[in-house]
Design a protein around this motif. Structure first.
Motif, mmCIF file in Angstrom:
data_model
loop_
_atom_site.group_PDB
_atom_site.id
_atom_site.type_symbol
_atom_site.label_atom_id
_atom_site.label_comp_id
_atom_site.label_asym_id
_atom_site.label_seq_id
_atom_site.Cartn_x
_atom_site.Cartn_y
_atom_site.Cartn_z
ATOM 1 N N THR A 113 -18.854 9.124 -3.328
ATOM 2 C CA THR A 113 -18.957 7.867 -2.590
ATOM 3 C C THR A 113 -18.047 7.818 -1.365
ATOM 4 N N ALA A 114 -16.983 8.617 -1.354
ATOM 5 C CA ALA A 114 -16.104 8.632 -0.180
ATOM 6 C C ALA A 114 -16.823 9.178 1.048
ATOM 7 N N ARG A 115 -17.940 9.875 0.833
ATOM 8 C CA ARG A 115 -18.689 10.419 1.961
ATOM 9 C C ARG A 115 -19.682 9.422 2.548
ATOM 10 N N LEU A 116 -19.833 8.271 1.911
ATOM 11 C CA LEU A 116 -20.699 7.234 2.459
ATOM 12 C C LEU A 116 -20.104 6.681 3.748
ATOM 13 N N THR A 117 -20.955 6.128 4.592
ATOM 14 C CA THR A 117 -20.427 5.409 5.745
ATOM 15 C C THR A 117 -19.680 4.182 5.238
ATOM 16 N N PRO A 118 -18.684 3.705 5.968
ATOM 17 C CA PRO A 118 -17.983 2.506 5.506
ATOM 18 C C PRO A 118 -18.921 1.332 5.234
ATOM 19 N N ALA A 119 -19.914 1.135 6.077
ATOM 20 C CA ALA A 119 -20.837 0.014 5.867
ATOM 21 C C ALA A 119 -21.598 0.161 4.559
ATOM 22 N N GLU A 120 -22.054 1.382 4.259
ATOM 23 C CA GLU A 120 -22.790 1.610 3.023
ATOM 24 C C GLU A 120 -21.862 1.534 1.822
ATOM 25 N N PHE A 121 -20.640 2.031 1.942
ATOM 26 C CA PHE A 121 -19.652 1.927 0.863
ATOM 27 C C PHE A 121 -19.431 0.460 0.497
ATOM 28 N N ARG A 122 -19.228 -0.374 1.496
ATOM 29 C CA ARG A 122 -18.962 -1.793 1.241
ATOM 30 C C ARG A 122 -20.170 -2.483 0.623
ATOM 31 N N ARG A 123 -21.354 -2.084 1.025
ATOM 32 C CA ARG A 123 -22.562 -2.698 0.474
ATOM 33 C C ARG A 123 -22.731 -2.350 -0.996
ATOM 34 N N GLN A 124 -22.434 -1.101 -1.350
ATOM 35 C CA GLN A 124 -22.671 -0.649 -2.719
ATOM 36 C C GLN A 124 -21.524 -0.939 -3.681
ATOM 37 N N ALA A 125 -20.306 -1.075 -3.187
ATOM 38 C CA ALA A 125 -19.121 -1.133 -4.059
ATOM 39 C C ALA A 125 -19.209 -2.149 -5.191
ATOM 40 N N PRO A 126 -19.671 -3.375 -4.965
ATOM 41 C CA PRO A 126 -19.691 -4.326 -6.090
ATOM 42 C C PRO A 126 -20.551 -3.858 -7.261
ATOM 43 N N ALA A 127 -21.549 -3.019 -7.009
ATOM 44 C CA ALA A 127 -22.416 -2.540 -8.095
ATOM 45 C C ALA A 127 -21.716 -1.536 -8.990
ATOM 46 N N TRP A 128 -20.540 -1.042 -8.582
ATOM 47 C CA TRP A 128 -19.813 -0.043 -9.377
ATOM 48 C C TRP A 128 -18.767 -0.673 -10.283
ATOM 49 N N LEU A 129 -18.496 -1.967 -10.116
ATOM 50 C CA LEU A 129 -17.372 -2.606 -10.793
ATOM 51 C C LEU A 129 -17.820 -3.864 -11.523
ATOM 52 N N ALA A 130 -17.144 -4.142 -12.624
ATOM 53 C CA ALA A 130 -17.458 -5.313 -13.445
ATOM 54 C C ALA A 130 -17.027 -6.604 -12.755
ATOM 55 N N PRO A 131 -17.550 -7.751 -13.214
ATOM 56 C CA PRO A 131 -17.187 -9.033 -12.599
ATOM 57 C C PRO A 131 -15.691 -9.305 -12.555
ATOM 58 N N ARG A 132 -14.937 -8.793 -13.514
ATOM 59 C CA ARG A 132 -13.490 -9.017 -13.487
ATOM 60 C C ARG A 132 -12.858 -8.390 -12.246
ATOM 61 N N LEU A 133 -13.535 -7.395 -11.676
ATOM 62 C CA LEU A 133 -13.062 -6.741 -10.451
ATOM 63 C C LEU A 133 -13.941 -7.131 -9.274
ATOM 64 N N TRP A 134 -14.547 -8.328 -9.369
ATOM 65 C CA TRP A 134 -15.336 -8.921 -8.283
ATOM 66 C C TRP A 134 -16.640 -8.173 -8.030
ATOM 67 N N GLY A 135 -17.140 -7.471 -9.044
ATOM 68 C CA GLY A 135 -18.384 -6.742 -8.891
ATOM 69 C C GLY A 135 -19.492 -7.304 -9.758
ATOM 70 N N THR A 136 -20.573 -6.536 -9.874
ATOM 71 C CA THR A 136 -21.756 -6.946 -10.629
ATOM 72 C C THR A 136 -22.150 -5.919 -11.685
ATOM 73 N N TRP A 137 -21.323 -4.887 -11.878
ATOM 74 C CA TRP A 137 -21.626 -3.798 -12.806
ATOM 75 C C TRP A 137 -21.685 -4.319 -14.231
ATOM 76 N N ASP A 138 -22.672 -3.853 -14.993
ATOM 77 C CA ASP A 138 -22.875 -4.277 -16.374
ATOM 78 C C ASP A 138 -22.555 -3.125 -17.317
ATOM 79 N N ALA A 139 -21.478 -3.250 -18.082
ATOM 80 C CA ALA A 139 -21.039 -2.164 -18.958
ATOM 81 C C ALA A 139 -22.083 -1.835 -20.013
ATOM 82 N N GLU A 140 -22.670 -2.850 -20.631
ATOM 83 C CA GLU A 140 -23.656 -2.597 -21.686
ATOM 84 C C GLU A 140 -24.888 -1.905 -21.136
#
Length: 239
Positions: free
Chosen positions: A203-230
């Protein structure tokens, strides 16, 4: 959670990218963010450090370094060999507390693991977290061997009565093997805490704009994301 300490179970496991993902997700959620790197090692004065990389990927964060040492060693060793002053845990706590008065969230990215020494007295990132009363997010690798190092880190946090915020997998492979898939279920069990995300490899090779767009999908809501552990465990785990 005005201050979050981010440590790893070792080196080169995606800690900086996870820090950037947390920063990007918090920024997208409307938080102001500062990133503090207590000791940057193995980087010349004219090179970009980890805090700079977080800012490049995540966006408008306040990036601050307390010390920089040219040799790629533990901070205490690098400071001694360079003849430069070491960083002490109280320096880290003082800087983070000041940044917390000016930002909604301060992310402190350690060097290597939780007990890597900052100074000759044995001061560590764990000591800085204790001074701040801050939770600690553990970044772990995905594959074989991660369970032992993650459990040891979590046990040390408990022994010091520090809060484990959770575990994030620092680099999730595109084609995980059996051990990696099993670790999805086993990591939270051995850590005694939640799995809060999995950042895809590369993911570090993504453009900054694409990194920012995708980042919330990698993390759970406690870390301000939308990732679903289950959902992730059902899709990527061993079943």
């Amino acid at each position: 959670m005005p201050v979050l300490v981010i440590t790893g179970t070792g080196t080169e496991i995606g800690k900086t990218v996870v820090t950037a993902a947390v920063a990007a997700s918090a920024l997208a959620a409307g938080r102001s963010v500062a990133v503090l790197k207590p000791a940057q090692t193995g980087v010349r004065s004219d090179e970009r450090g980890d805090a700079d990389e977080v800012a490049r990927l995540a966006g408008p964060v306040t990036a601050r370094e307390l010390a920089r040492y040219p040799e790629p060693l533990a901070p205490a060793t690098a400071a001694r060999r360079s003849g430069l002053p070491p960083v002490h845990p109280h320096d880290v706590a003082e800087a983070a507390a000041k940044l917390a008065t000016e930002h909604d969230l301060v992310l402190i990215e350690g060097a290597g693991g939780l007990l890597v020494r900052f100074d000759a007295a044995g001061g560590t990132l764990a000591d800085a977290a204790a001074l701040l009363g801050a939770p600690v997010l553990v970044v772990a690798p995905a594959g074989l061997g991660t369970l032992n190092s993650t459990e040891l880190t979590a046990r040390e946090l408990r022994s010091r009565e520090l809060e484990l915020a959770g575990v994030v997998i620092g680099s999730w492979p595109a084609d995980p093997d059996l051990a990696t898939r099993c670790n999805v279920s086993d990591l939270p069990e051995v850590a005694g805490g939640e799995l809060l995300g999995a950042v895809p490899e590369g993911t570090a090779r993504l453009t900054p704009a694409e990194f920012r767009r995708q980042a919330p999908a990698w993390l759970a809501p406690r870390l301000w994301g939308t990732w679903d552990a289950e959902g992730f465990q059902g899709r990527e785990g061993a079943g």
